[in-house]
Write an enzyme that holds these catalytic residues in place. Structure first.
Site, PDB file in Angstrom:
ATOM      1  N   ARG A   1       0.082  12.330  27.801  1.00  0.00           N
ATOM      2  CA  ARG A   1       0.838  13.592  27.723  1.00  0.00           C
ATOM      3  C   ARG A   1       0.873  14.130  26.288  1.00  0.00           C
ATOM      4  O   ARG A   1       0.992  15.329  26.069  1.00  0.00           O
ATOM      5  CB  ARG A   1       2.260  13.418  28.275  1.00  0.00           C
TER       6      ARG A   1
ATOM      7  N   TYR B   1      -0.565  40.541  33.004  1.00  0.00           N
ATOM      8  CA  TYR B   1      -0.759  39.764  34.230  1.00  0.00           C
ATOM      9  C   TYR B   1       0.602  39.558  34.918  1.00  0.00           C
ATOM     10  O   TYR B   1       1.619  39.324  34.244  1.00  0.00           O
ATOM     11  CB  TYR B   1      -1.371  38.422  33.832  1.00  0.00           C
TER      12      TYR B   1
ATOM     13  N   LYS C   1     -10.407  30.805  34.703  1.00  0.00           N
ATOM     14  CA  LYS C   1     -11.308  31.922  34.971  1.00  0.00           C
ATOM     15  C   LYS C   1     -12.683  31.668  34.312  1.00  0.00           C
ATOM     16  O   LYS C   1     -13.392  30.807  34.764  1.00  0.00           O
ATOM     17  CB  LYS C   1     -10.656  33.225  34.499  1.00  0.00           C
TER      18      LYS C   1
ATOM     19  N   ASP D   1      -3.726  37.553  25.194  1.00  0.00           N
ATOM     20  CA  ASP D   1      -4.298  36.876  26.361  1.00  0.00           C
ATOM     21  C   ASP D   1      -5.724  37.411  26.508  1.00  0.00           C
ATOM     22  O   ASP D   1      -5.940  38.553  26.893  1.00  0.00           O
ATOM     23  CB  ASP D   1      -3.445  37.183  27.596  1.00  0.00           C
TER      24      ASP D   1
HETATM   25  C1  LIG Z   1      -5.040  34.137  35.928  1.00  0.00           C
HETATM   26  C2  LIG Z   1      -4.422  34.691  34.701  1.00  0.00           C
HETATM   27  C3  LIG Z   1      -3.318  34.067  34.101  1.00  0.00           C
HETATM   28  C4  LIG Z   1      -2.657  32.842  34.695  1.00  0.00           C
HETATM   29  O1  LIG Z   1      -3.504  31.733  34.636  1.00  0.00           O
HETATM   30  P1  LIG Z   1      -3.375  30.481  35.662  1.00  0.00           P
HETATM   31  O2  LIG Z   1      -4.491  29.592  35.225  1.00  0.00           O
HETATM   32  O3  LIG Z   1      -3.526  31.027  37.037  1.00  0.00           O
HETATM   33  O4  LIG Z   1      -2.029  29.897  35.438  1.00  0.00           O
HETATM   34  C5  LIG Z   1      -2.827  34.618  32.941  1.00  0.00           C
HETATM   35  N1  LIG Z   1      -3.343  35.737  32.406  1.00  0.00           N
HETATM   36  C6  LIG Z   1      -4.391  36.365  32.966  1.00  0.00           C
HETATM   37  C7  LIG Z   1      -4.921  37.609  32.331  1.00  0.00           C
HETATM   38  C8  LIG Z   1      -4.963  35.872  34.132  1.00  0.00           C
HETATM   39  O5  LIG Z   1      -5.990  36.504  34.699  1.00  0.00           O
END
Ligand SMILES: *Cc1c(COP(=O)(O)O)cnc(C)c1O
Length: 428
Positions: free
Chosen positions: A80, A133, A230, A205
């Site tokens: 962890r 998001y 992603k 982000d």
């Molecule tokens: C999918 C996504 C998230 C969240 O990510 P997870 O891996 O699903 O927790 C945050 N920001 C953006 C822009 C996303 O597309």
């Protein structure tokens, strides 16, 4: 004997070492970094980073435990906190973002939660883009706001709204670019400068662009976060997140990962390492495919409008060319005729599945109206550019001609069923 040792040392120094070259100031291209960064570590001469599927590490004696407690040794203790497989992923992703250090987490939301809580305290204010998001909006509205941290909102398309909304207690600026699903852009350099001049930590982000297309840290941002679920993982088979920033910020945020328990499992970290190696190939093909498809859709009689940053018709095309290498794999478009033809379009696709998420090697379509933006007010929908007939397409690495054929046949069917029966479905 001396000769043997010397020749071994010589052999070693001749061999490529990403860490040593980095220390000497050598800069590598992204395609090299994706493959090699972080992978100097080769126990038992393994050619690939082993998966240390272990929760804890041994001390050879209790004296080592004492040394560890008193800070004289820095061995691994507990996964962890730190784990060698996880660290390979962190070094690779930090290198791709041109950052000093990285931290991988159990999801993109975990990365956002750690980065946010690691950067503010009660009494501070966060200045956030309206077009975030959905999960991030919930984190700000439902969670962060319960801890004495207020949130002010700005419009990414209106630079004056940043000036109007900033307050003396603003400590953190949070945004995304491009946005979901309208693919609008934030001027990254100007916004980072704005935050820096006021001593505000800035977090971008970068999920929708990926580090192949956009480098926020080089444009002055303090922290980059990703849903590594992603593009970075790239195969829709691992849920993960990453934070990249200066060492000092990462050390602070690492405490939050540790005490929130938001670490990534070593096996998942390995999937992330494996996926990230082909980032350059995958995302470049996704850029090329998406641009071709955006142009094809723009000329299609059944399509009203297409949103894609690298289309000349995009209102911020010049900005896109300045701050991005390519437009990414995501585009959105509206189907002519409202919901009934849009519904027929979705149900008539044969190759492209209806599914949320993005950035994987396979193409996916989704309806923002029925998913991420479901239940929003008319005004919120208008602001985010979401209508019932908006389709979001995440373009994969399949043959672009075959993708266009599938979109085309489904669009033609949508035209023929503009007054479709509510119970009928073209999907078997
Ligand atoms: C999918 C996504 C998230 C969240 O990510 P997870 O891996 O699903 O927790 C945050 N920001 C953006 C822009 C996303 O597309």
């Amino acid at each position: 004997m001396t000769n043997v040792v010397n020749s071994a040392a010589l052999h070693y120094t001749n061999r490529f070492s990403w860490e040593m070259d980095k220390k000497q100031g050598k800069r590598f291209q992204d395609d090299t970094l994706a493959v090699l960064a972080g992978e100097d570590f080769h126990p038992l001469s393994a050619s690939q980073p082993p998966i240390f599927q272990t929760t804890n590490f041994r001390f050879d004696s209790v004296d080592e435990m004492v040394d560890y407690a008193e800070g004289r040794s820095s061995q691994y203790l507990y996964t962890r906190n730190a784990n060698p497989t996880i660290e390979v992923a962190e070094k690779k992703l930090a290198a791709l973002e041109r950052g000093e250090a990285g931290l991988v987490t159990s999801s993109g939301m975990a990365a956002l939660a750690c980065a946010l809580f690691g950067s503010v305290k009660s009494g501070d204010r966060i200045l956030a883009a309206r077009s975030l998001y959905g999960g991030t909006l919930h984190l700000l509205n439902d969670i962060v706001s319960r801890f004495g941290i207020a949130v002010d909102w700005f419009d990414i398309g209106d630079p004056d709204s940043l000036r109007r909304q900033v307050q003396p207690a603003t400590r953190l600026l949070l945004a995304e670019s491009p946005t979901n699903p309208a693919l609008r852009l934030l001027p990254l350099k100007d916004t980072a400068d704005f935050a820096r001049e006021r001593g505000i930590t800035s977090i971008l982000d970068n999920t929708f662009a990926s580090p192949w297309n956009q480098k926020p840290l080089e444009l002055g941002w303090d922290v980059v976060v990703h849903s590594a679920t992603k593009y970075l993982g790239g195969h829709s088979d691992v849920t993960a997140g990453v934070i990249v920033a200066r060492r000092e910020l990462i050390d602070r945020i690492a405490q939050f990962r540790r005490w929130f328990g938001a670490v990534l499992d070593p096996s998942a970290a390995y999937l992330l390492i494996r996926g990230a190696k082909t980032l350059a190939l995958r995302v470049q093909k996704q850029n090329d495919n998406a641009l071709r498809i955006a142009r094809f859709l723009e000329g299609h009689p059944q399509v009203e409008a297409v949103n894609y940053p690298f289309l000349e018709s995009h209102p911020q095309y010049e900005l896109a060319r300045r701050q991005m290498r390519g437009g990414g794999g995501v585009l959105s478009f509206s189907v002519r005729g409202g919901w009934p033809p849009t519904r027929t379009f979705f149900n008539s696709l044969r190759m492209i599945p209806i599914s949320t998420s993005l950035g994987g090697v396979e193409s996916l379509v989704t309806s923002p109206f029925w998913t991420s933006h479901y239940g929003m007010s008319e005004a919120e929908l208008r602001d985010s550019g979401v209508t019932q007939n908006l389709v979001r397409l995440s373009v994969g690495i399949e043959s672009v001609d075959e993708l266009c054929d599938d979109l085309d046949q489904a669009l033609r069917l949508s035209a023929s069923s503009e007054v479709s029966s509510p119970s009928g479905s073209a999907r078997k």
